[in-house]
Design an enzyme around this catalytic site. Structure first.
Site, PDB file in Angstrom:
ATOM      1  N   LYS A 109      -8.477  -0.687  -0.904  1.00  8.26           N
ATOM      2  CA  LYS A 109      -7.280  -0.177   0.016  1.00  8.26           C
ATOM      3  C   LYS A 109      -6.630   0.982  -0.624  1.00  8.26           C
ATOM      4  O   LYS A 109      -5.994   1.339  -1.394  1.00  8.26           O
ATOM      5  CB  LYS A 109      -6.042  -1.247   0.136  1.00  8.26           C
ATOM      6  CG  LYS A 109      -4.985  -0.955   0.707  1.00  8.26           C
ATOM      7  CD  LYS A 109      -3.741  -1.382   0.203  1.00  8.26           C
ATOM      8  CE  LYS A 109      -2.560  -0.659   0.757  1.00  8.26           C
ATOM      9  NZ  LYS A 109      -2.521   0.690   1.002  1.00  8.26           N
ATOM     10  N   GLU A 135      -1.654   4.327   2.578  1.00 11.11           N
ATOM     11  CA  GLU A 135      -1.553   4.476   4.084  1.00 11.11           C
ATOM     12  C   GLU A 135      -1.523   5.976   4.313  1.00 11.11           C
ATOM     13  O   GLU A 135      -1.572   6.357   5.280  1.00 11.11           O
ATOM     14  CB  GLU A 135      -0.528   3.501   4.574  1.00 11.11           C
ATOM     15  CG  GLU A 135       0.966   4.021   3.924  1.00 11.11           C
ATOM     16  CD  GLU A 135       1.364   3.360   2.699  1.00 11.11           C
ATOM     17  OE1 GLU A 135       2.408   3.402   2.052  1.00 11.11           O
ATOM     18  OE2 GLU A 135       0.263   2.656   1.990  1.00 11.11           O
ATOM     19  N   GLY A 138      -0.918   3.753  -9.560  1.00  5.83           N
ATOM     20  CA  GLY A 138       0.271   3.883  -8.736  1.00  5.83           C
ATOM     21  C   GLY A 138       1.571   3.993  -9.842  1.00  5.83           C
ATOM     22  O   GLY A 138       1.376   3.957 -10.861  1.00  5.83           O
ATOM     23  N   GLY A 172       2.916  -1.622 -10.221  1.00  4.63           N
ATOM     24  CA  GLY A 172       1.954  -2.196 -11.196  1.00  4.63           C
ATOM     25  C   GLY A 172       2.823  -3.607 -11.733  1.00  4.63           C
ATOM     26  O   GLY A 172       1.970  -4.550 -11.748  1.00  4.63           O
ATOM     27  N   GLU A 209      -3.212   1.742 -14.011  1.00  4.34           N
ATOM     28  CA  GLU A 209      -2.949   3.131 -14.593  1.00  4.34           C
ATOM     29  C   GLU A 209      -1.761   3.585 -13.597  1.00  4.34           C
ATOM     30  O   GLU A 209      -1.842   3.672 -12.753  1.00  4.34           O
ATOM     31  CB  GLU A 209      -4.292   3.948 -14.227  1.00  4.34           C
ATOM     32  CG  GLU A 209      -4.185   5.269 -14.919  1.00  4.34           C
ATOM     33  CD  GLU A 209      -3.139   6.279 -14.135  1.00  4.34           C
ATOM     34  OE1 GLU A 209      -2.218   6.670 -14.568  1.00  4.34           O
ATOM     35  OE2 GLU A 209      -3.887   6.802 -13.329  1.00  4.34           O
ATOM     36  N   CYS A 213       0.503  11.823 -12.455  1.00  4.42           N
ATOM     37  CA  CYS A 213       0.832  10.788 -13.557  1.00  4.42           C
ATOM     38  C   CYS A 213       0.721  11.392 -14.963  1.00  4.42           C
ATOM     39  O   CYS A 213       1.310  11.163 -15.833  1.00  4.42           O
ATOM     40  CB  CYS A 213      -0.015   9.592 -13.759  1.00  4.42           C
ATOM     41  SG  CYS A 213      -1.599   9.425 -13.588  1.00  4.42           S
ATOM     42  N   GLU A 263      10.166   9.417 -14.399  1.00  2.00           N
ATOM     43  CA  GLU A 263       9.190  10.170 -13.592  1.00  2.00           C
ATOM     44  C   GLU A 263       9.532  10.963 -12.407  1.00  2.00           C
ATOM     45  O   GLU A 263       9.690  10.300 -11.524  1.00  2.00           O
ATOM     46  CB  GLU A 263       7.812   9.289 -13.169  1.00  2.00           C
ATOM     47  CG  GLU A 263       6.696  10.201 -12.896  1.00  2.00           C
ATOM     48  CD  GLU A 263       5.448   9.133 -13.003  1.00  2.00           C
ATOM     49  OE1 GLU A 263       4.226   9.575 -13.285  1.00  2.00           O
ATOM     50  OE2 GLU A 263       5.756   8.000 -12.371  1.00  2.00           O
TER      51      GLU A 263
END
Length: 507
Positions: free
Chosen positions: A192, A195, A245, A250, A267, A301, A401
């Site tokens: 997947k 989107e 992501g 996560g 990750e 990241c 972040e």
């Protein structure tokens, strides 16, 4: 804006007809069972560039069923390492052949510069070739030191059906850090993509079919986290989930996967520091800092989003960094000279700006940038190169972040203080140190809590070296032989040699 290097609209244009993306299920291209679709608008050119099928639970069920059936029937898991490697090498060659097409669609969907996208696709092909080498060398163990009566074997077997969920910031590169290793191990997969960036994963599906992958081995379902991503993490027919992501998502995946005790590899986010000592080569360090924070518009990241500079050189180093930042070409991603493109969505652009304004309001200084960037001729969303100083360790901009072209600057006096600042974070993906003293670099590498340490460089990566984080930056590893191990289970076989087992029940 006049003192920044802004690249206005180039001669390249968005195609009149958007890319049409469909699901790949059991070797066939399919529309959603309910006919639903969604559009992706280019973040740089404000035009519809992709129309994708919007997956539902029936589509997910069909894809998982196909992957489960293909695995259980041994269409791929029972093949030889040579056969798997041969297909992976074919895919790598096809990626090279179609590099320009893949990079173009990656650019107009994600907003990243076309030159960067080209380099990433080239790197992805190299990863497929490396994974092919692992398919040929995969092996278990034998133990013949258990006495004359026994022989022990450890078999390495594919984990089974894998759900692969990838992000929008490096859609083709990250699927290439997962899928070829899963295939090398003998797994089947349901993929997947985000989107926001579905096109290049669909193109990869085309290349897999052209290379001759058996039906059901690699399936693609397009759509949103709800319901597609959620179903891929909860279905009991799926044996493993690998996700790249945000840390928040996560954590949710870990919770939902717990119901069936799936293997989970994650990750996640990072707040990655570079520590600069006075004996560093400051010009090289400043260039690496600028690269580290602006690469992929900071939507990375591994972004070097905070630097920790020795107080004796802080003023000089910040001045160098600001001067270099003004020279970085921001603007139209389709111009080959651009190094920093668009921000993925207007909402994310606002989020970046909120971090900067909050820092300013609580005492930080912003000697460069700090606002939305206007690019002549484009209606997309961009953000100025931004440097934030007088940052304290408790500010959100120093701990969270931001995922944008924003650099936070902190200072230190001693190595111990620098290490404390590095480790005082919820994340632990990567960290860097700049010093001409090898002892300083080695001590930093041993004491810093991160999955990757760079010394006198930043963000150099190789297919042979594992990548992943500690703490809230994730669990598990990608790339290297460790990347293959993630998709394998160890099975012990204990063999008695001869009819010499003593009876347990006497008489």
């Amino acid at each position: 804006m006049s003192d920044l290097n802004v690249v206005s609209i180039s001669n390249a244009r968005i195609p009149a007809d958007p890319f049409v993306a469909r699901h790949l299920i059991d070797g066939d291209w399919r529309s959603s069972t309910d006919g639903a679709t969604f559009e992706r608008v280019s973040p740089s050119h404000d035009a519809v560039v992709t129309v994708a099928c919007r997956g539902n639970l029936l589509d997910v069920d069909a894809a998982i069923s196909a992957a489960r059936r293909a695995f259980d029937e041994g269409r791929w898991s029972a093949t030889t390492g040579k056969d798997r490697a041969t297909l992976l090498l074919k895919v790598a060659d096809l990626i090279d052949r179609d590099r320009e097409r893949i990079a173009f669609h990656e650019t107009i969907e994600s907003g990243k510069p076309i030159s960067q996208a080209m380099a990433e696709i080239e790197g992805a092909a190299d990863i497929w070739r490396y994974a092919a080498s692992l398919a040929r060398t995969l092996h278990g163990e034998s133990h013949n030191s258990l006495g004359n009566d026994f022989l022990g074997l450890v078999l390495k077997e594919p984990v089974g059906v894998v759900s692969i969920i990838t992000p929008w910031n490096f859609p083709f590169l990250i699927v290439s850090q997962k899928l070829p290793f899963a295939l090398a191990a003998g797994c089947t997969a349901v993929i997947k993509p985000s989107e926001m960036t579905p096109a290049t994963t669909v193109i990869l599906g085309e290349l897999l079919l052209e290379a001759g992958i058996p039906a059901g081995v690699a399936n693609i379902v397009l759509g949103f986290g709800d319901p597609v991503g959620a179903a891929l993490t909860t279905d009991k027919r799926v044996d493993m989930v690998t996700f790249t992501g945000s840390t928040a998502v996560g954590k949710a995946i870990v919770e939902t996967a717990a119901g069936t005790l799936k293997k989970v590899s994650l990750e996640l986010g990072g707040k990655n520091p570079q520590v600069i000592f006075p004996d560093a080569e400051l010009d090289a360090a400043a260039d690496a800092v600028v690269f580290g924070v602006y690469f992929n518009a900071g939507e990375c990241c591994n972004s070097g989003s905070r630097i920790i500079v020795h107080e004796d050189i802080a003023e000089e180093f910040v001045a160098r960094t600001v001067a270099l930042s003004r020279l970085v070409p921001f603007g139209d991603p389709l111009d080959p000279s651009t190094k920093v493109g668009a921000i993925i969505t207007p909402e994310h652009n606002n989020k970046i700006d909120t971090y900067v304004q909050e820092a300013r309001a609580t005492g930080a200084s912003v000697p460069l940038g700090g606002k939305v960037l206007e690019v002549p001729g484009l209606r997309g969303q961009f953000y100025e190169p931004t440097v934030v100083t007088n940052v304290t360790g408790d500010m959100p901009i120093a701990r969270e972040e931001v995922f944008g072209p924003v650099l936070s600057v902190l200072t230190f006096k001693t190595l111990d203080e620098a290490i404390a600042l590095v480790n005082d974070a919820d994340y632990g993906l990567s960290a860097g140190v700049w010093s001409e003293n090898v002892h300083t670099c080695l001590e930093f590498a041993r004491r810093a809590h991160a999955g990757t340490i760079w010394t006198n460089t930043w963000m150099d990566g190789f297919a042979e070296l594992p990548f992943g984080g500690v703490k809230q930056s994730g669990q598990g590893r990608e790339l290297g032989k460790y990347g293959l191990d993630e998709f394998l289970e160890a099975k012990t076989v204990t063999m008695r040699i001869g009819k010499n087992r003593e009876p347990w029940v006497s008489g």
